[in-house]
Write an enzyme that holds these catalytic residues in place. Sequence first.
Site, PDB file in Angstrom:
ATOM      1  N   GLY A  46       0.786  -1.236   0.000  1.00  0.00           N
ATOM      2  CA  GLY A  46       0.000   0.000   0.000  1.00  0.00           C
ATOM      3  C   GLY A  46       0.815   1.283   0.000  1.00  0.00           C
ATOM      4  O   GLY A  46       0.374   2.311  -0.509  1.00  0.00           O
ATOM      5  N   ASP A 101       0.784   3.150   4.486  1.00  0.00           N
ATOM      6  CA  ASP A 101      -0.219   3.943   3.784  1.00  0.00           C
ATOM      7  C   ASP A 101      -1.271   4.509   4.725  1.00  0.00           C
ATOM      8  O   ASP A 101      -1.589   5.694   4.678  1.00  0.00           O
ATOM      9  CB  ASP A 101      -0.885   3.103   2.667  1.00  0.00           C
ATOM     10  CG  ASP A 101      -1.414   1.744   3.146  1.00  0.00           C
ATOM     11  OD1 ASP A 101      -1.248   1.415   4.343  1.00  0.00           O
ATOM     12  OD2 ASP A 101      -1.983   1.008   2.331  1.00  0.00           O
ATOM     13  N   ASP A 104      -5.664   2.187  10.407  1.00  0.00           N
ATOM     14  CA  ASP A 104      -7.097   1.896  10.513  1.00  0.00           C
ATOM     15  C   ASP A 104      -7.348   1.330  11.915  1.00  0.00           C
ATOM     16  O   ASP A 104      -7.532   2.087  12.868  1.00  0.00           O
ATOM     17  CB  ASP A 104      -7.461   0.934   9.386  1.00  0.00           C
ATOM     18  CG  ASP A 104      -8.926   0.565   9.339  1.00  0.00           C
ATOM     19  OD1 ASP A 104      -9.679   1.009  10.205  1.00  0.00           O
ATOM     20  OD2 ASP A 104      -9.335  -0.175   8.424  1.00  0.00           O
ATOM     21  N   GLY A 106      -5.026  -0.084  13.481  1.00  0.00           N
ATOM     22  CA  GLY A 106      -3.723   0.132  14.117  1.00  0.00           C
ATOM     23  C   GLY A 106      -2.958  -1.146  14.382  1.00  0.00           C
ATOM     24  O   GLY A 106      -1.810  -1.104  14.831  1.00  0.00           O
TER      25      GLY A 106
END
Length: 176
Positions: A46, A101, A104, A106
Amino acid sequence: MIQDIDQILIARGAISDRVRELGEAITKNLEDVGEHEIALVAVMTGSLIFVADLMRHLPMKIQIQLMTASSYIGKSTKSNNDPMLGKLPEVKGMHVLLVDDILDSGKTLTRIRTELEQLQPRSIQSCVLLRKKLDSAMHVPCEYVGFDIEDEFVVGYGLDYDGYYRNLPDIGIISP
Ligand code: 5GP
Ligand code: MG
């Protein structure tokens, strides 16, 4: 591809301005590390485009290392509980800049940071392009954050859905 995108959330111009600012802030903070070596550890896949852009705003001598982590299985927009990590980088005695990237749940960044700490680096700092406005993400230590976004599934600028959309130059929202 673009017809699948419901909304452009962050356009390419805003991304590039912010990436330059992040590079400048990181450069300023790492100015004083002297002869100690710096390793930029990028979490694939990502962070592919983010790290390529970010590293060109870092003028110091810096080693680039890649590692893999995956938390999605197939066509899913929910991350898996236990991210799978690939081979760990060699960071003993180095200043580490960990680049991913998006933060979210984590779990990915927490897990990687814990693993890297075992390898006795001199220091670790983390940098993500995006962070979701979730308690879980906000509580993970992260020194550099590009943008805080709402809890929506985003693609583009390296981020995928089922392997697609990484080559979209902007960050957008799809409804899978
Ligand atoms: P976490 O472990 O923080 O839940 O998830 C982190 C990883 O899940 C990120 O490195 C990223 O690869 C993926 N991820 C989390 N949220 C999104 C999202 O909104 N879109 C995409 N494409 N990937 C995401
Ligand atoms: Mg990832």
